[in-house]
Design a protein around this motif. Structure first.
Motif, mmCIF file in Angstrom:
data_model
loop_
_atom_site.group_PDB
_atom_site.id
_atom_site.type_symbol
_atom_site.label_atom_id
_atom_site.label_comp_id
_atom_site.label_asym_id
_atom_site.label_seq_id
_atom_site.Cartn_x
_atom_site.Cartn_y
_atom_site.Cartn_z
ATOM 1 N N GLN A 1 45.940 9.189 77.064
ATOM 2 C CA GLN A 1 46.262 10.417 77.778
ATOM 3 C C GLN A 1 46.218 10.158 79.279
ATOM 4 N N ASP B 1 46.639 11.358 83.331
ATOM 5 C CA ASP B 1 46.543 12.520 84.213
ATOM 6 C C ASP B 1 47.873 12.714 84.929
ATOM 7 N N GLN B 2 47.933 13.760 85.750
ATOM 8 C CA GLN B 2 49.160 14.057 86.500
ATOM 9 C C GLN B 2 49.557 12.899 87.423
ATOM 10 N N ASP B 3 48.559 12.200 87.979
ATOM 11 C CA ASP B 3 48.853 11.097 88.907
ATOM 12 C C ASP B 3 48.995 9.755 88.167
ATOM 13 N N TYR C 1 44.008 7.366 84.264
ATOM 14 C CA TYR C 1 43.133 7.883 83.222
ATOM 15 C C TYR C 1 41.720 7.386 83.469
#
Length: 138
Positions: A88, A90-92, A95
Motif C-alpha cells: 500500500q 501513500d499519496q507521495d 510507504y
C-alpha cells in the motif's frame, strides 16, 4: 565503454598462467593506479606514443578490478522468479515499514552498559530479512 579503461584493467589484472599482471611481466614492476581515472584517459590521449610507464605514475596501490572473463552465461531457473507482494503506497508514493512480530531477543553487553535488542520481522518482508533493532524503538 571507454577502451582505454578496459585496456588498463586488463593489463593490470592478475593472470593465472603467468602468475602476475601482464604489465608487471613486461616492465618488471607493478603498475601504480592513477589518482583519478580521468587522468588516465587524458594522459593516454595526449599522444599515440605514450608508454605504459607514463600512464601508470600514480601513488595509489592496485585496486581489485572485475574482469570480463569471470562472467558466466546465466542459466534460467524457475526458482529465480520473484513474485513481489503488493504494498500500500501513500499519496507521495512512499510507504512505512511496520514491524510484524518479534522473532528473538538478546542483550548486547558493553563495558558498563546493557542494550536490549529484538529481532524484528517487518511487514512485507520474509523471515530471512529480519533485523536486530533497539527494543525501545519497537
Amino acid at each position: 565503454m571507454n577502451l582505454e579503461l578496459v585496456e588498463f584493467a586488463y593489463n593490470n589484472s592478475y593472470h593465472n598462467r603467468i602468475g602476475m599482471a601482464s604489465f608487471e611481466a613486461l616492465y618488471g614492476r607493478r603498475c601504480r593506479t592513477p589518482l583519478f581515472w580521468t587522468k588516465l584517459v587524458s594522459v593516454k590521449s595526449k599522444s599515440s606514443d605514450d608508454s605504459a610507464d607514463e600512464r601508470c605514475s600514480g601513488d595509489d596501490p592496485i585496486h581489485d578490478v572485475f574482469h570480463v572473463s569471470l562472467m558466466r552465461q546465466y542459466m534460467a531457473d524457475e526458482l529465480h522468479i520473484l513474485h513481489p507482494t503488493e504494498v500500500q503506497l501513500d499519496q507521495d508514493l512512499s510507504y512505512v515499514e511496520r514491524p510484524l512480530r518479534i522473532l528473538d531477543r538478546k542483550d548486547k553487553v558493553l563495558q558498563n552498559k546493557r542494550i536490549p535488542l529484538v529481532m524484528v520481522q517487518w511487514q512485507h518482508r520474509e523471515t530471512e530479512e529480519a533485523t536486530w533493532e533497539l527494543e525501545s524503538r519497537c
